[in-house]
Design an enzyme around this catalytic site. Structure first.
Site, PDB file in Angstrom:
ATOM      1  N   LYS A  85      -6.289 -24.697 -17.052  1.00  0.00           N
ATOM      2  CA  LYS A  85      -6.381 -24.636 -15.583  1.00  0.00           C
ATOM      3  C   LYS A  85      -7.572 -23.792 -15.138  1.00  0.00           C
ATOM      4  O   LYS A  85      -8.344 -24.206 -14.271  1.00  0.00           O
ATOM      5  CB  LYS A  85      -5.089 -24.038 -15.009  1.00  0.00           C
ATOM      6  CG  LYS A  85      -5.204 -23.713 -13.524  1.00  0.00           C
ATOM      7  CD  LYS A  85      -3.978 -23.026 -12.974  1.00  0.00           C
ATOM      8  CE  LYS A  85      -3.900 -21.562 -13.249  1.00  0.00           C
ATOM      9  NZ  LYS A  85      -4.523 -20.676 -12.271  1.00  0.00           N
ATOM     10  N   ASN A  86      -7.715 -22.620 -15.717  1.00  0.00           N
ATOM     11  CA  ASN A  86      -8.758 -21.719 -15.206  1.00  0.00           C
ATOM     12  C   ASN A  86     -10.165 -22.192 -15.553  1.00  0.00           C
ATOM     13  O   ASN A  86     -11.111 -21.880 -14.838  1.00  0.00           O
ATOM     14  CB  ASN A  86      -8.521 -20.290 -15.696  1.00  0.00           C
ATOM     15  CG  ASN A  86      -7.335 -19.652 -14.984  1.00  0.00           C
ATOM     16  OD1 ASN A  86      -6.845 -20.189 -13.986  1.00  0.00           O
ATOM     17  ND2 ASN A  86      -6.855 -18.526 -15.490  1.00  0.00           N
ATOM     18  N   CYS A 115      -2.320 -15.259  -7.001  1.00  0.00           N
ATOM     19  CA  CYS A 115      -1.107 -14.506  -7.296  1.00  0.00           C
ATOM     20  C   CYS A 115      -1.219 -13.077  -6.796  1.00  0.00           C
ATOM     21  O   CYS A 115      -2.275 -12.455  -6.877  1.00  0.00           O
ATOM     22  CB  CYS A 115      -0.865 -14.490  -8.802  1.00  0.00           C
ATOM     23  SG  CYS A 115      -0.142 -16.015  -9.389  1.00  0.00           S
ATOM     24  N   ARG A 164      -7.214  -7.545  -5.455  1.00  0.00           N
ATOM     25  CA  ARG A 164      -8.138  -8.354  -6.251  1.00  0.00           C
ATOM     26  C   ARG A 164      -9.460  -8.495  -5.506  1.00  0.00           C
ATOM     27  O   ARG A 164      -9.727  -9.510  -4.873  1.00  0.00           O
ATOM     28  CB  ARG A 164      -7.512  -9.717  -6.561  1.00  0.00           C
ATOM     29  CG  ARG A 164      -6.240  -9.567  -7.368  1.00  0.00           C
ATOM     30  CD  ARG A 164      -5.580 -10.883  -7.674  1.00  0.00           C
ATOM     31  NE  ARG A 164      -6.254 -11.630  -8.713  1.00  0.00           N
ATOM     32  CZ  ARG A 164      -5.797 -12.769  -9.227  1.00  0.00           C
ATOM     33  NH1 ARG A 164      -4.669 -13.281  -8.794  1.00  0.00           N
ATOM     34  NH2 ARG A 164      -6.459 -13.394 -10.185  1.00  0.00           N
ATOM     35  N   ASP A 201      -2.693 -12.566 -18.638  1.00  0.00           N
ATOM     36  CA  ASP A 201      -1.852 -13.689 -18.207  1.00  0.00           C
ATOM     37  C   ASP A 201      -0.725 -13.986 -19.201  1.00  0.00           C
ATOM     38  O   ASP A 201       0.112 -14.846 -18.941  1.00  0.00           O
ATOM     39  CB  ASP A 201      -2.711 -14.947 -17.994  1.00  0.00           C
ATOM     40  CG  ASP A 201      -3.523 -14.869 -16.717  1.00  0.00           C
ATOM     41  OD1 ASP A 201      -3.382 -13.888 -15.961  1.00  0.00           O
ATOM     42  OD2 ASP A 201      -4.320 -15.802 -16.460  1.00  0.00           O
ATOM     43  N   ARG A 247       2.067 -24.100 -10.022  1.00  0.00           N
ATOM     44  CA  ARG A 247       0.630 -23.923  -9.792  1.00  0.00           C
ATOM     45  C   ARG A 247      -0.157 -24.032 -11.088  1.00  0.00           C
ATOM     46  O   ARG A 247      -1.343 -24.378 -11.071  1.00  0.00           O
ATOM     47  CB  ARG A 247       0.362 -22.532  -9.200  1.00  0.00           C
ATOM     48  CG  ARG A 247       0.793 -22.388  -7.768  1.00  0.00           C
ATOM     49  CD  ARG A 247       0.419 -21.036  -7.242  1.00  0.00           C
ATOM     50  NE  ARG A 247      -0.922 -20.696  -7.664  1.00  0.00           N
ATOM     51  CZ  ARG A 247      -1.483 -19.517  -7.517  1.00  0.00           C
ATOM     52  NH1 ARG A 247      -0.811 -18.543  -6.943  1.00  0.00           N
ATOM     53  NH2 ARG A 247      -2.704 -19.285  -7.907  1.00  0.00           N
TER      54      ARG A 247
HETATM   55  C1  UD1 Z   1      -9.051 -14.702 -13.683  1.00  0.00           C
HETATM   56  C2  UD1 Z   1      -7.909 -15.663 -13.857  1.00  0.00           C
HETATM   57  C3  UD1 Z   1      -6.588 -14.928 -13.929  1.00  0.00           C
HETATM   58  C4  UD1 Z   1      -6.649 -13.834 -14.985  1.00  0.00           C
HETATM   59  C5  UD1 Z   1      -7.880 -12.944 -14.814  1.00  0.00           C
HETATM   60  C6  UD1 Z   1      -8.062 -11.948 -15.953  1.00  0.00           C
HETATM   61  C7  UD1 Z   1      -8.727 -17.623 -12.704  1.00  0.00           C
HETATM   62  C8  UD1 Z   1      -8.606 -18.518 -11.529  1.00  0.00           C
HETATM   63  N1  UD1 Z   1      -7.908 -16.585 -12.748  1.00  0.00           N
HETATM   64  O1  UD1 Z   1      -8.839 -14.062 -12.432  1.00  0.00           O
HETATM   65  O2  UD1 Z   1      -5.569 -15.853 -14.227  1.00  0.00           O
HETATM   66  O3  UD1 Z   1      -5.489 -13.032 -14.877  1.00  0.00           O
HETATM   67  O4  UD1 Z   1      -9.060 -13.756 -14.749  1.00  0.00           O
HETATM   68  O5  UD1 Z   1      -8.173 -12.604 -17.160  1.00  0.00           O
HETATM   69  O6  UD1 Z   1      -9.502 -17.857 -13.626  1.00  0.00           O
HETATM   70  N2  UD1 Z   1     -12.465  -7.098 -10.167  1.00  0.00           N
HETATM   71  C9  UD1 Z   1     -13.169  -6.267  -9.306  1.00  0.00           C
HETATM   72  N3  UD1 Z   1     -14.169  -6.815  -8.546  1.00  0.00           N
HETATM   73  C10 UD1 Z   1     -14.503  -8.127  -8.605  1.00  0.00           C
HETATM   74  C11 UD1 Z   1     -13.788  -8.970  -9.487  1.00  0.00           C
HETATM   75  C12 UD1 Z   1     -12.776  -8.427 -10.253  1.00  0.00           C
HETATM   76  O7  UD1 Z   1     -12.915  -5.074  -9.229  1.00  0.00           O
HETATM   77  O8  UD1 Z   1     -15.415  -8.558  -7.891  1.00  0.00           O
HETATM   78  C13 UD1 Z   1     -11.401  -6.528 -11.023  1.00  0.00           C
HETATM   79  C14 UD1 Z   1     -10.032  -7.142 -10.702  1.00  0.00           C
HETATM   80  O9  UD1 Z   1      -9.389  -6.470  -9.645  1.00  0.00           O
HETATM   81  C15 UD1 Z   1      -9.338  -6.970 -12.024  1.00  0.00           C
HETATM   82  C16 UD1 Z   1     -10.450  -7.162 -13.055  1.00  0.00           C
HETATM   83  O10 UD1 Z   1     -11.668  -6.913 -12.351  1.00  0.00           O
HETATM   84  O11 UD1 Z   1      -8.828  -5.670 -12.153  1.00  0.00           O
HETATM   85  C17 UD1 Z   1     -10.503  -8.514 -13.697  1.00  0.00           C
HETATM   86  O12 UD1 Z   1     -10.492  -9.513 -12.701  1.00  0.00           O
HETATM   87  P1  UD1 Z   1     -11.145 -10.958 -12.910  1.00  0.00           P
HETATM   88  O13 UD1 Z   1     -11.497 -11.138 -14.341  1.00  0.00           O
HETATM   89  O14 UD1 Z   1     -12.215 -11.145 -11.891  1.00  0.00           O
HETATM   90  O15 UD1 Z   1      -9.949 -11.902 -12.545  1.00  0.00           O
HETATM   91  P2  UD1 Z   1     -10.002 -13.235 -11.736  1.00  0.00           P
HETATM   92  O16 UD1 Z   1     -11.283 -13.949 -11.998  1.00  0.00           O
HETATM   93  O17 UD1 Z   1      -9.566 -13.010 -10.341  1.00  0.00           O
END
Ligand code: UD1
Length: 429
Positions: free
Chosen positions: A21-22, A116, A121, A304, A396
């Protein structure tokens, strides 16, 4: 909608794992960057994907569902860079349209992402990246607006390892003028998958899967045909289903390399793991042993999979520690698990799990996608009947979850009302 589960069956047999999915979310966004047909295969038929497809159709992209798992996308008739559908705010990956549209049209306006509720985030790293490429970025009335006349390559260092920011910056930089170096990039398999797709569309991206990604911008991307990698988390969830039911489950269509961190923990817990080319077999044990788990960016243990492994550790002898180091609010489901008899204390970002001999069936609520799946796993292992409420979260990200589990011998049905429940209780043996 709910799942009704009668626990206690040992799961056994084979299960086919779907596309990731991701990865698919990034890939669909990338696909609109070409003005030619991009054909994507092994697409999972889950809600997040269908919402994103609707959103890209809304802005004018051609979207043809060739069959349940194959879609043809053509971005030549896109007439708007404004994405604000009713549903788009509910999915996290709507933000990939920012990178894709900014790269292709130098302008994007996308509703702030939902997804979620597992903690704050932020998307500051995505926005920092776009700014570094020369875009003016602002947040106006819940929309992120990014725009520039000259999108130019740059040197970007991510302050946190972010999957989303890595993919998003890669998308925009693929069509920027000049070269981009992205440092401290995330290394998840789906990042490599999005890079491979972009490269097969004519992009020039090197180093995806390492922490430095080098991107030479190209003027145009062209059509291609591409098959999405198997879903690491769906696979991991089924691996744990074997562990919690003392079962014997063979997963088909997986990449065992992507499952190493999960397999390592199940081995420590006493399970047997047999890997072949694209299958992995997990054989459970009556005596699960405790261990400790810490979530980390890939190749570490995936956040996850944290709720699912917690469900398994709760059935292990002794005390286990699970440390969540990616999201700060990802233990909300523990209260639900407590209703089933789990003995778990959460101290800050660590769950201290005292093993129990069995779960007891209960009525629980899925608080998010992965925790929802984890509660189903607990129900499969429990004595008696478990009802998991709010399964829309599970849908989802898991295609035909109940059907695949039934194929392994689980007693699980989707129910809508008391009538369905009575029918299930009568049929459950
Ligand atoms: C993606 C996945 C999600 C998974 C996560 C971590 C998708 C759609 N979702 O989420 O299922 O749990 O990776 O493997 O692919 N952060 C910041 N600033 C930013 C971006 C992230 O501080 O601009 C922090 C987040 O709060 C979190 C960490 O970095 O603590 C990792 O987040 P990130 O890898 O970006 O997760 P997602 O891409 O949202």
């Amino acid at each position: 909608m709910q799942y009704a589960i009668k626990g206690g069956n040992r799961l056994s047999g084979e299960v086919q794992i779907g596309g990731a999915k991701n990865a698919a979310l990034g890939i669909l966004a990338a696909a609109i960057m070409a003005d030619e047909d991009v054909i994507i295969d092994n697409l999972p038929d889950v809600r997040d994907i269908n919402v994103l497809l609707e959103a890209i159709q809304d802005i004018g992209a051609e979207v043809e569902r060739v069959n349940r798992h194959e879609v043809r996308i053509n971005g030549k008739n896109i007439h708007s860079v404004h994405v604000n559908g009713e549903f788009i705010r509910r999915i996290r990956a709507s933000y990939y349209l920012l990178g894709a549209l900014l790269g292709k049209y130098r302008k994007a306006e996308v509703a702030l992402p939902g997804g979620c509720d597992i903690g704050v985030r932020p998307i500051d790293q995505h926005l920092k990246g776009f700014r570094r490429l020369g875009a003016k970025v602002s947040v106006q009335y819940g929309m992120v607006v990014a725009e520039t006349k000259n999108l130019t390559g740059g040197h970007i260092y991510l302050d946190v390892v972010s999957v989303g920011a890595t993919i998003n910056i890669m998308l925009a930089a693929a069509m920027a003028d000049g070269n981009t170096i992205l440092e401290n990039a995330a290394k998840e398999p789906h990042i490599v998958d999005v890079a491979n797709l972009l490269n097969s569309m004519g992009a020039n991206i090197k180093g995806a899967g390492t922490d430095v990604i080098r991107i030479k911008g190209v003027k145009k991307l062209h059509g291609t045909t591409y098959s999405i990698i198997p879903d690491q988390i769906e696979a991991g969830t089924f691996m744990v289903s074997a562990a919690v039911t003392n079962g014997d489950v063979t997963l088909k269509n997986v990449i065992p390399k992507h499952l190493e961190s999960i397999a390592a923990k199940l081995l420590e817990m006493g399970c047997t793991i047999i890997e072949e080319d694209d299958t992995i077999r997990v054989i459970g044990t009556e005596n699960l042993q405790n261990t400790h788990v810490k979530t980390l960016p890939y190749p570490g243990f995936p956040t996850d999979m944290q709720p699912q492994i917690t469900v398994a550790l709760s059935l292990a002898h002794g005390t286990s520690l699970v440390t969540e180091s990616i999201f700060e609010n990802r233990f909300k489901y523990v209260d639900e698990l407590a209703k089933m008899g789990a003995q778990i204390r959460v101290e800050s970002n660590v769950a201290v799990i005292d093993g129990i001999s069995h779960y007891m069936g209960a009525e629980v609520i899925a608080p998010d996608l992965r925790a929802g799946a984890a509660l189903v796993l607990a129900g499969l292992a429990a004595d008696g009947i478990t009802i998991v409420d709010d399964i829309k979260y599970i849908q989802r990200g898991y295609e035909d979850f109940d059907e695949k589990l039934r194929g392994l011998g689980a007693q699980i049905e989707m129910i809508n009302d008391d009538h369905d429940l009575r029918k299930f209780l009568i049929s459950a043996v």
